[in-house]
Design a protein around this motif. Sequence first.
Motif, short mmCIF file in Angstrom:
data_model
loop_
_atom_site.label_atom_id
_atom_site.label_comp_id
_atom_site.label_asym_id
_atom_site.label_seq_id
_atom_site.Cartn_x
_atom_site.Cartn_y
_atom_site.Cartn_z
N ASN A 223 5.42 -13.88 -1.07
CA ASN A 223 5.26 -14.37 0.30
C ASN A 223 5.49 -15.88 0.25
O ASN A 223 4.61 -16.65 -0.11
N VAL A 224 6.70 -16.27 0.61
CA VAL A 224 7.08 -17.67 0.52
C VAL A 224 6.46 -18.47 1.67
O VAL A 224 5.83 -19.50 1.45
N SER A 225 6.62 -17.96 2.88
CA SER A 225 6.13 -18.73 4.04
C SER A 225 5.77 -17.82 5.22
O SER A 225 5.65 -18.30 6.34
N GLY A 226 5.61 -16.53 4.95
CA GLY A 226 5.39 -15.59 6.04
C GLY A 226 3.92 -15.36 6.36
O GLY A 226 3.02 -15.96 5.74
N ALA A 227 3.67 -14.48 7.33
CA ALA A 227 2.31 -14.05 7.63
C ALA A 227 1.78 -13.21 6.48
O ALA A 227 2.56 -12.66 5.69
N PRO A 228 0.46 -13.11 6.33
CA PRO A 228 -0.10 -12.28 5.26
C PRO A 228 0.55 -10.90 5.23
O PRO A 228 0.72 -10.27 6.29
N PHE A 229 0.91 -10.44 4.02
CA PHE A 229 1.69 -9.21 3.88
C PHE A 229 0.89 -8.18 3.09
O PHE A 229 0.37 -8.48 2.01
N PRO A 230 0.76 -6.95 3.60
CA PRO A 230 -0.07 -5.96 2.92
C PRO A 230 0.62 -5.33 1.72
O PRO A 230 1.83 -5.09 1.73
N VAL A 231 -0.15 -5.07 0.66
CA VAL A 231 0.34 -4.34 -0.51
C VAL A 231 -0.69 -3.30 -0.90
O VAL A 231 -1.89 -3.45 -0.64
N ALA B 236 -5.24 -15.12 -5.28
CA ALA B 236 -6.04 -13.95 -4.91
C ALA B 236 -5.58 -13.36 -3.58
O ALA B 236 -5.26 -14.09 -2.63
N LEU B 237 -5.52 -12.01 -3.54
CA LEU B 237 -5.21 -11.35 -2.28
C LEU B 237 -6.36 -11.55 -1.30
O LEU B 237 -7.52 -11.73 -1.70
N GLU B 238 -6.03 -11.51 -0.05
CA GLU B 238 -7.03 -11.69 0.99
C GLU B 238 -7.08 -10.41 1.83
O GLU B 238 -6.18 -10.15 2.63
N ASP B 239 -8.10 -9.59 1.57
CA ASP B 239 -8.25 -8.30 2.25
C ASP B 239 -7.01 -7.43 2.04
O ASP B 239 -6.48 -6.79 2.97
N GLY B 240 -6.52 -7.39 0.78
CA GLY B 240 -5.36 -6.58 0.45
C GLY B 240 -4.05 -7.14 0.94
O GLY B 240 -3.02 -6.46 0.91
N MET B 241 -4.06 -8.39 1.38
CA MET B 241 -2.86 -9.03 1.92
C MET B 241 -2.43 -10.17 0.99
O MET B 241 -3.27 -10.90 0.44
N VAL B 242 -1.12 -10.33 0.84
CA VAL B 242 -0.57 -11.45 0.07
C VAL B 242 -0.40 -12.64 1.01
O VAL B 242 0.38 -12.57 1.96
N PRO B 243 -1.12 -13.74 0.77
CA PRO B 243 -0.98 -14.90 1.66
C PRO B 243 0.30 -15.66 1.36
O PRO B 243 1.00 -15.39 0.37
N ALA B 244 0.62 -16.62 2.20
CA ALA B 244 1.79 -17.47 1.98
C ALA B 244 1.62 -18.26 0.68
O ALA B 244 0.51 -18.52 0.22
N ASP B 245 2.73 -18.63 0.07
CA ASP B 245 2.75 -19.35 -1.20
C ASP B 245 2.08 -18.54 -2.30
O ASP B 245 1.30 -19.07 -3.11
N ALA B 246 2.36 -17.25 -2.35
CA ALA B 246 1.76 -16.38 -3.36
C ALA B 246 2.73 -15.26 -3.72
O ALA B 246 3.50 -14.80 -2.88
N THR B 247 2.65 -14.82 -4.99
CA THR B 247 3.44 -13.69 -5.48
C THR B 247 2.51 -12.74 -6.21
O THR B 247 1.59 -13.17 -6.92
N VAL B 248 2.76 -11.44 -6.08
CA VAL B 248 1.95 -10.43 -6.75
C VAL B 248 2.85 -9.35 -7.31
O VAL B 248 3.90 -9.03 -6.74
N TRP B 249 2.48 -8.83 -8.50
CA TRP B 249 3.10 -7.64 -9.06
C TRP B 249 2.10 -6.50 -8.93
O TRP B 249 0.94 -6.62 -9.38
N VAL B 250 2.53 -5.41 -8.31
CA VAL B 250 1.66 -4.26 -8.08
C VAL B 250 2.33 -3.01 -8.65
O VAL B 250 3.55 -2.82 -8.49
N ARG B 251 1.56 -2.19 -9.34
CA ARG B 251 2.08 -0.91 -9.82
C ARG B 251 1.86 0.14 -8.74
O ARG B 251 0.73 0.40 -8.33
N VAL B 252 2.97 0.75 -8.32
CA VAL B 252 2.92 1.80 -7.30
C VAL B 252 3.53 3.06 -7.90
O VAL B 252 4.72 3.05 -8.26
N PRO B 253 2.78 4.15 -8.06
CA PRO B 253 3.34 5.38 -8.63
C PRO B 253 4.56 5.83 -7.84
O PRO B 253 4.57 5.81 -6.61
N GLU B 254 5.61 6.21 -8.58
CA GLU B 254 6.84 6.66 -7.91
C GLU B 254 6.66 8.06 -7.33
O GLU B 254 5.91 8.87 -7.85
#
Length: 550
Positions: free
Chosen positions: A514-522, A532-550
């Motif tokens: 999330n470079v400059s957007g609104a909080p994004f859910p993952v 740190a995520l904020e209520d399951g959301m990625v805030p601006a100026d943040a990157t997260v790697w999440v494992r999602v089962p295929e």
Amino acid sequence: MTDVRDQEWWRSSVIYQIYPRSFADSNGTGVGDLRGITERLGSLADLGVDAIWLSPFYRSPQRDAGYDVSDFRDVDPLFGTLADFDAMVARAHALGLRVIADIVPNHSSSDHPWFQEALASAPGSPERARYVFRDGKGEDGELPPNNWESVFGGPMWTRVTEADGTAGQWYLHIFDPSQPDFNWELEEVRAEFDGVLRFWLDRGVDGFRVDVAHGLIKADGLPDFVQSDEEASMGGGAATQSPYWAQDGVHEVWRRWRRIVDEYDGDRILAAEAWVYPLDFMANWVRPDEMHQTFNFGYMETDWDADALRAVIDDSIATFGAVGAPSTWVLSNHDMIRHATRLSLGEDTPQGHGIGPDSPGLPDIEEGIRRARAASLLMLSLPGGAYLYQGEELGLPEAVDIPGEARQDPTWHRTEGERYGRDGCRVPLPWEADAPAYGFSPTGEAWLPQPAVYGVLARDAQLGVEGSTLEMYRTALRLRRELGLGTVAGAVTWDETPAGVLAHRVGDVHVVANVSGAPFPVEGEVLVTSHALEDGMVPADATVWVRVPE
């Protein structure tokens, strides 16, 4: 999973740049050395990198921090001895780290025996033919041969005094007057560097980072040329037709060097420092019979902007892939403002100019580090090779408040303080928060002053601390190898996201920046995050790697 070092290791490895004079000082001189590097190599193996690249350690008067080489086959006593170098290589290899040496073919030191012989010889002599000497213009040759301006400021020519005491010819130096350019049209020069390459390959180096790989060859006739102030000081664009950057003849040199490194076992490599634009022009340096890699300066200089980042990533993968080369990713080095500062600058600053206390738009340190962490996690998720610059794993910002009398970059002196230069990214590293010189030197000496924030960011203050920048890098590098994030071939496949957000998948890993957007859910298992995520959301100026089962 196959180790990236088993086959064509360079296609996906993470290479850590060591700036020797600022890495670790073993003997208290205030300047880092080879024994200091050897003593600290375990920390780099623990970090999780695959190789180290050392900036120059050769014999040199150190007028440009070692990029002015007086003997290409020896270690400068400032850094140690050839035996120290051999011990360092042996220790690195024992730890599973490959060793890349910097090589500086464009020029030598003015103290080099060849240049001293040239000064003592007559115009037109074989000794002068090894360099670029020309008669001056004007009635008595009192004017430079052309109008070229040095990268470090001032004329690109210096007039010599002949042996009889008269004013004589001029010699060319793209950089400082203490760095005369070789004449690469001469076979003797080419043969000399063949021998230099073999000298270090025989000592076990795994390859070379080639300094100024877009230089060496100059246009016939040395025509006048004025480089735009808006361009990077070492920029060579396909459209600008600079007569001293990116000439076609340079590729003959790299094909010759490629044949030499291919003679050796173990996937020895060549990595180009080629400041050329656009990317499809830069790709000429990594065609199958030339370099293995080139630094992706287009990526490094991209603003912290989602659309711009997506465009340069796609362009890089497609362009380098078209010639069979991996893209590389890099955010900082010894010539650039550290990205923990640069990504939050209020104004653009061309490469080499630097910043200081009077520069406009200086950023907040915390904002800069936050963006740097997010940018680093995004970079390490991309396919191809990645380069780290020493100290970025600690979140070090640019050192801005270096007093003028302490600055050592020739740029600062040649421009009379108009440009701050590169000292701010070269300040010695902090290893221990409470030790003299923050653990850099046992005596507390440091060749450049260290800012107080280094105490907070020292390695021992971050090691094992959840959420620290060091632990983020350690986790990301471990996962990158375990999950093969750097080895995936082909283009990045982007998810549909709102403005300001980038997201792509590598297997079952979902990367969201999330470079400059609104909080994004993952959703899914959070593997590593820059903030740190904020209520399951990625805030601006943040990157997260999440494992999602295929």
